[in-house]
Design an enzyme around this catalytic site. Sequence first.
Site, short mmCIF file in Angstrom:
data_model
loop_
_atom_site.label_atom_id
_atom_site.label_comp_id
_atom_site.label_asym_id
_atom_site.label_seq_id
_atom_site.Cartn_x
_atom_site.Cartn_y
_atom_site.Cartn_z
N ASP A 1 -32.90 -57.56 -14.58
CA ASP A 1 -32.87 -57.79 -16.02
C ASP A 1 -33.13 -59.26 -16.34
O ASP A 1 -32.90 -60.13 -15.50
CB ASP A 1 -31.51 -57.38 -16.61
CG ASP A 1 -31.28 -55.89 -16.48
OD1 ASP A 1 -32.22 -55.12 -16.76
OD2 ASP A 1 -30.17 -55.50 -16.08
N ASP B 1 -7.53 -52.23 -4.69
CA ASP B 1 -6.35 -52.61 -5.47
C ASP B 1 -6.64 -52.79 -6.95
O ASP B 1 -5.84 -52.41 -7.81
CB ASP B 1 -5.76 -53.92 -4.93
CG ASP B 1 -5.29 -53.79 -3.50
OD1 ASP B 1 -5.89 -54.43 -2.61
OD2 ASP B 1 -4.31 -53.07 -3.27
N ASP C 1 -18.66 -68.05 2.73
CA ASP C 1 -19.89 -67.49 2.16
C ASP C 1 -21.10 -68.24 2.72
O ASP C 1 -21.04 -68.75 3.85
CB ASP C 1 -19.81 -67.60 0.63
CG ASP C 1 -20.50 -66.45 -0.08
OD1 ASP C 1 -19.79 -65.65 -0.71
OD2 ASP C 1 -21.74 -66.35 0.01
N ASP D 1 -23.33 -78.41 -12.55
CA ASP D 1 -22.11 -77.79 -13.07
C ASP D 1 -20.93 -77.90 -12.10
O ASP D 1 -19.85 -77.38 -12.36
CB ASP D 1 -22.36 -76.31 -13.41
CG ASP D 1 -21.85 -75.96 -14.79
OD1 ASP D 1 -21.06 -76.74 -15.35
OD2 ASP D 1 -22.22 -74.90 -15.31
N SER E 1 -19.38 -58.62 -4.81
CA SER E 1 -19.33 -60.05 -4.51
C SER E 1 -19.04 -60.86 -5.76
O SER E 1 -18.39 -61.92 -5.69
CB SER E 1 -20.67 -60.52 -3.93
OG SER E 1 -20.77 -60.24 -2.57
N ASN F 1 -17.94 -78.94 -20.40
CA ASN F 1 -18.71 -80.16 -20.12
C ASN F 1 -20.10 -80.13 -20.76
O ASN F 1 -20.96 -80.94 -20.42
CB ASN F 1 -18.85 -80.37 -18.61
CG ASN F 1 -19.63 -79.25 -17.92
OD1 ASN F 1 -19.81 -78.17 -18.48
ND2 ASN F 1 -20.08 -79.51 -16.71
#
Length: 459
Positions: free
Chosen positions: A104, A313, A137, A146, A337, A185
């Site tokens: 998308d 959970d 990761d 950022d 993820s 920010n």
Amino acid sequence: RNNLAETIDYFRASYVPDQLIVKLKFEYTEQELQNLKSKFEELGVIGQQKAYKSNKEYLKDYYLLQFKPGTDLRRVKEKLDKTGVTIESHPNYIFKIQDSPPNDPFYTQQWDLAKINMVDAWSLTRGSNNIKVAVLDTGIDYNHPDFAGRSIIRGPNYITPGFDPYDGQGHGSHVAGTIGAITNNSVGVAGINWNVSLMAIKTQDDGPEGKGSLQGVISGMQYAIDNHVNVINMSLTSKETKCFQVPELQKTINDAVAHNIVVVVAAGNNSQDVSLEVPPSCQGLIVVGATDQNDRRAVFPSGNSSNFGLRVDISAPGSGVLSTYKEGRYAQKWGTSQAAPHVAAVAALILSLNPGLTPQQVRNCLVNNADPIIITDNKPIGPRLNAFKALNVCSGRVPITPGATVAAPTAVPTAQGQHQPKKPPTPTPVKKYTCREQTGSNTPSGAIQIGTLICTPNP
């Protein structure tokens, strides 16, 4: 031997070729050592090393065996298990990151933060730089605008040892951005934690599937434990593998929990029960499924959907999640993820308010205060995360439940005058040997050498 283990195909999942991880016995007789040596030679072992650079009791006896190229590991494992020269053996499984490529156009808003009620949650806390979240990761793009000003601890790189854990794939940066991209920010996206310390541990490579090994994942967890993190996020799984096949993984998770570390993992994206994958089939974790904007179990552009099952959970947004990406960019991504770091991030916020909570109490806080979702296909993924409710309830007013006290066993007295049986004769002791990886060039007197293993007689 575990009878159940004998019925399991250990080689259905992806694994590193020509390698097995084995656990040696604590000690051997001289005859057993000769059997071990001859068996290694027979099966074509060309190298061995400690699998995990740790002297912890539950990891110190695991070794990584390297075999000749093209070795039939199934046959090797069968022979090793039958001879009894090792306690256990299994492949060095490959773990892959758990997201699906988007199809998308780029969205300009983060629907996921609104869904979990972050605006109200931020009125209670914006986090603390004292809380450390380890991201196991593909690494983190710590040069991303950022992340400017964010405390990012550069942990080890298990893909290219000696190099920084820089993210050239994008997955780890996406996960890290959800947890702690700089907020307020005027740049890019908002992270859930305005204040937090991130730890980048590179266990996955920069290829499209983000592959990494079991050895790397456990080593990364050990690094996080030894460096006193508060939360570990693992958005990766190895499918067609069950937790009992890799007992050192469960023991490492237990170790993390014992060190008061909350461990959050993705449920996986394979449209199946999580009991078929690791780490989500292990115990002591918070296992996270993925939802879409309508609070349904997420279906991804690939056609797969979030894994499910009673072991899941809690769920969180994992469909079209916007976050930081590699090379200073941003991207929308789909998958469990993307769901897991929402939960890891809110766990960090809870600990910023109430650092004395145990991992089980953090899990209960998250799950018990999440919003119920509608399940129509008998494939549960737990309730959906609500950050504000969890923080509102767990901001320091949660009672700590003391553990049950176990009474000491009572000694049984011997009746006076009762005839006592004669003690059997003391058998002649059998010399036993303990094996360790060789650290120097000299072989101690009386030792038996097997490759890089030095087996010395016990006193």
